[in-house]
Motif scaffolding. Sequence first.
Motif, PDB file in Angstrom:
ATOM      1  N   ARG A 128       0.864  -1.179   0.000  1.00 49.69           N
ATOM      2  CA  ARG A 128       0.000   0.000   0.000  1.00 49.69           C
ATOM      3  C   ARG A 128       0.902   1.230   0.000  1.00 49.69           C
ATOM      4  N   THR A 129       0.662   2.147  -0.922  1.00 49.23           N
ATOM      5  CA  THR A 129       1.596   3.259  -1.075  1.00 49.23           C
ATOM      6  C   THR A 129       0.877   4.554  -1.397  1.00 49.23           C
ATOM      7  N   TYR A 130       1.436   5.644  -0.906  1.00 48.06           N
ATOM      8  CA  TYR A 130       0.940   6.982  -1.223  1.00 48.06           C
ATOM      9  C   TYR A 130       2.084   7.782  -1.823  1.00 48.06           C
ATOM     10  N   GLU A 131       1.814   8.434  -2.945  1.00 49.08           N
ATOM     11  CA  GLU A 131       2.814   9.257  -3.614  1.00 49.08           C
ATOM     12  C   GLU A 131       2.225  10.629  -3.921  1.00 49.08           C
ATOM     13  N   VAL A 132       3.052  11.645  -3.744  1.00 47.88           N
ATOM     14  CA  VAL A 132       2.563  13.005  -3.936  1.00 47.88           C
ATOM     15  C   VAL A 132       3.248  13.732  -5.091  1.00 47.88           C
ATOM     16  N   GLN A 133       4.503  13.391  -5.379  1.00 52.55           N
ATOM     17  CA  GLN A 133       5.233  14.127  -6.416  1.00 52.55           C
ATOM     18  C   GLN A 133       5.383  13.344  -7.708  1.00 52.55           C
ATOM     19  N   PHE A 134       5.645  12.042  -7.599  1.00 53.64           N
ATOM     20  CA  PHE A 134       5.830  11.210  -8.782  1.00 53.64           C
ATOM     21  C   PHE A 134       4.933   9.987  -8.714  1.00 53.64           C
ATOM     22  N   VAL A 135       4.694   9.383  -9.869  1.00 56.70           N
ATOM     23  CA  VAL A 135       4.037   8.087  -9.930  1.00 56.70           C
ATOM     24  C   VAL A 135       4.955   7.056  -9.256  1.00 56.70           C
ATOM     25  N   HIS A 136       4.377   6.102  -8.545  1.00 60.57           N
ATOM     26  CA  HIS A 136       5.184   5.096  -7.847  1.00 60.57           C
ATOM     27  C   HIS A 136       6.053   4.319  -8.836  1.00 60.57           C
ATOM     28  N   GLY A 137       7.245   3.931  -8.381  1.00 64.33           N
ATOM     29  CA  GLY A 137       8.199   3.247  -9.248  1.00 64.33           C
ATOM     30  C   GLY A 137       7.666   1.986  -9.894  1.00 64.33           C
ATOM     31  N   LEU A 138       6.766   1.269  -9.224  1.00 63.18           N
ATOM     32  CA  LEU A 138       6.204   0.039  -9.795  1.00 63.18           C
ATOM     33  C   LEU A 138       5.231   0.319 -10.933  1.00 63.18           C
ATOM     34  N   MET A 139       4.875   1.595 -11.117  1.00 60.53           N
ATOM     35  CA  MET A 139       3.846   1.940 -12.102  1.00 60.53           C
ATOM     36  C   MET A 139       4.376   2.868 -13.185  1.00 60.53           C
ATOM     37  N   GLN A 140       5.681   3.104 -13.216  1.00 57.62           N
ATOM     38  CA  GLN A 140       6.251   4.049 -14.166  1.00 57.62           C
ATOM     39  C   GLN A 140       6.557   3.398 -15.506  1.00 57.62           C
ATOM     40  N   THR A 141       6.372   4.159 -16.581  1.00 58.56           N
ATOM     41  CA  THR A 141       6.873   3.723 -17.881  1.00 58.56           C
ATOM     42  C   THR A 141       8.381   3.910 -17.909  1.00 58.56           C
ATOM     43  N   GLU A 142       9.025   3.329 -18.891  1.00 56.65           N
ATOM     44  CA  GLU A 142      10.481   3.449 -18.970  1.00 56.65           C
ATOM     45  C   GLU A 142      10.907   4.899 -19.190  1.00 56.65           C
ATOM     46  N   PRO A 202       1.860  -9.824  -5.721  1.00 54.37           N
ATOM     47  CA  PRO A 202       1.301  -9.128  -4.559  1.00 54.37           C
ATOM     48  C   PRO A 202       0.175  -8.192  -4.970  1.00 54.37           C
ATOM     49  N   GLU A 203      -0.618  -7.795  -4.013  1.00 57.93           N
ATOM     50  CA  GLU A 203      -1.653  -6.787  -4.237  1.00 57.93           C
ATOM     51  C   GLU A 203      -1.021  -5.409  -4.085  1.00 57.93           C
ATOM     52  N   LEU A 204      -1.164  -4.581  -5.104  1.00 58.80           N
ATOM     53  CA  LEU A 204      -0.674  -3.209  -5.056  1.00 58.80           C
ATOM     54  C   LEU A 204      -1.865  -2.268  -4.956  1.00 58.80           C
ATOM     55  N   TRP A 205      -1.898  -1.499  -3.879  1.00 59.45           N
ATOM     56  CA  TRP A 205      -2.957  -0.509  -3.671  1.00 59.45           C
ATOM     57  C   TRP A 205      -2.275   0.844  -3.581  1.00 59.45           C
ATOM     58  N   ALA A 206      -2.341   1.609  -4.664  1.00 56.84           N
ATOM     59  CA  ALA A 206      -1.623   2.871  -4.756  1.00 56.84           C
ATOM     60  C   ALA A 206      -2.591   4.043  -4.700  1.00 56.84           C
ATOM     61  N   VAL A 207      -2.235   5.040  -3.897  1.00 57.60           N
ATOM     62  CA  VAL A 207      -2.978   6.293  -3.830  1.00 57.60           C
ATOM     63  C   VAL A 207      -2.041   7.391  -4.335  1.00 57.60           C
ATOM     64  N   LEU A 208      -2.463   8.073  -5.388  1.00 56.81           N
ATOM     65  CA  LEU A 208      -1.647   9.125  -5.992  1.00 56.81           C
ATOM     66  C   LEU A 208      -2.307  10.471  -5.797  1.00 56.81           C
ATOM     67  N   ASP A 209      -1.528  11.448  -5.388  1.00 58.14           N
ATOM     68  CA  ASP A 209      -2.028  12.805  -5.330  1.00 58.14           C
ATOM     69  C   ASP A 209      -2.171  13.330  -6.761  1.00 58.14           C
ATOM     70  N   GLU A 210      -3.189  14.142  -6.998  1.00 58.11           N
ATOM     71  CA  GLU A 210      -3.392  14.696  -8.335  1.00 58.11           C
ATOM     72  C   GLU A 210      -2.158  15.449  -8.816  1.00 58.11           C
ATOM     73  N   ALA A 211      -1.397  16.010  -7.863  1.00 61.58           N
ATOM     74  CA  ALA A 211      -0.193  16.756  -8.246  1.00 61.58           C
ATOM     75  C   ALA A 211       0.783  15.892  -9.019  1.00 61.58           C
ATOM     76  N   ALA A 212       0.881  14.614  -8.658  1.00 62.98           N
ATOM     77  CA  ALA A 212       1.814  13.715  -9.344  1.00 62.98           C
ATOM     78  C   ALA A 212       1.418  13.499 -10.800  1.00 62.98           C
ATOM     79  N   LEU A 213       0.138  13.677 -11.103  1.00 64.46           N
ATOM     80  CA  LEU A 213      -0.356  13.434 -12.454  1.00 64.46           C
ATOM     81  C   LEU A 213      -0.394  14.710 -13.291  1.00 64.46           C
ATOM     82  N   ARG A 214      -0.128  15.838 -12.669  1.00 67.39           N
ATOM     83  CA  ARG A 214      -0.140  17.108 -13.393  1.00 67.39           C
ATOM     84  C   ARG A 214       1.259  17.738 -13.460  1.00 67.39           C
ATOM     85  N   ARG A 215       2.264  16.962 -13.065  1.00 69.39           N
ATOM     86  CA  ARG A 215       3.631  17.485 -13.071  1.00 69.39           C
ATOM     87  C   ARG A 215       4.487  16.610 -13.997  1.00 69.39           C
TER      88      ARG A 215
END
Length: 305
Positions: free
Chosen positions: A134-148, A187-200
């Motif tokens: 379970r993870t929360y990210e505010v600035q970037f998308v979590h590393g497990l979910m990033q494109t190359e 594993p089960e990945l439950w990610a919470v992303l702040d909108e800021a991470a998706l607009r930066r």
Amino acid sequence: MISDKAGNSVPARPAADERLAGARTGPTALRIALGAQLRRLREARGITTEEAAEAIRATHSKISRLERGRSGAKQRDVADLLSLYGVTDETEREEMLMLARQSTTPGWWQQYSDVLPKWLELYVGLEEAAAVIRTYEVQFVHGLMQTEDYARAVILIANAHAPAQEIDRRVSARMRRQRLLTRPGAPELWAVLDEAALRRPPDGPEVMRAQLEHLLQLTDLPNVTLQIVPFSAGPHAAAGGPFTILRFPEPDLPDLVYLEQLNSALYLDQPADVTDYMTIMNQLSVQAEPPAASKVMLSALLRQA
């Protein structure tokens, strides 16, 4: 059966297949299983960590690290501890010693030790062993979910002067981490992303569009849950920064909170600390958009990108 100090019978350890049922493959998972079983045996005999440490000519902190799966165990030390704990059956001893041997096998991440600091190597191994992330990210998308391309852009931010080969190695390691999401028993990945991470965007609109498309694809995986905290949600309890909570298949191993810093990390496993972060995560999940609404929001952001 084995006997405690008072001569009472206590259950022997579970069979190896029962002990590792549901455990993730890899040396960290095996260390977790081995350490948890050694702790059960020690406590069943009423032996303190100091007494166990004396038997293997070590400190009680080493016993603690061993029992928590944070360090490997020498076969000689395991054999001495088994003798101290009253385990005399040769089959049982050999199973435990084999587990000790297997737990020292290098994990895939150790081939990247030239670019992964020790504190991050530990996290990657624990991530591999986790049943729930379970993870929360505010600035970037979590590393497990990033494109190359997104990962490369993020890595370059902190390593702008590093050689191109080093950047490639760091990106390769991050991409290798992501395989755990689609492997058998993922594993089960439950990610919470702040909108800021998706607009930066870390490197222009094209990279961000591809990243948003990738997130939408990931939401189709049965073991991935994604929620977005919109700006409209206002201030929330996780304002202090990103964090990750790991839960393991071994029932005796406590949940772990991972806090990454600029050049180090904190690992919290005290019950009070974990409870605090779990409470915050649960509150955050309530404030965030539900998964279906988050997917709609991702689609809207993609159209705007």
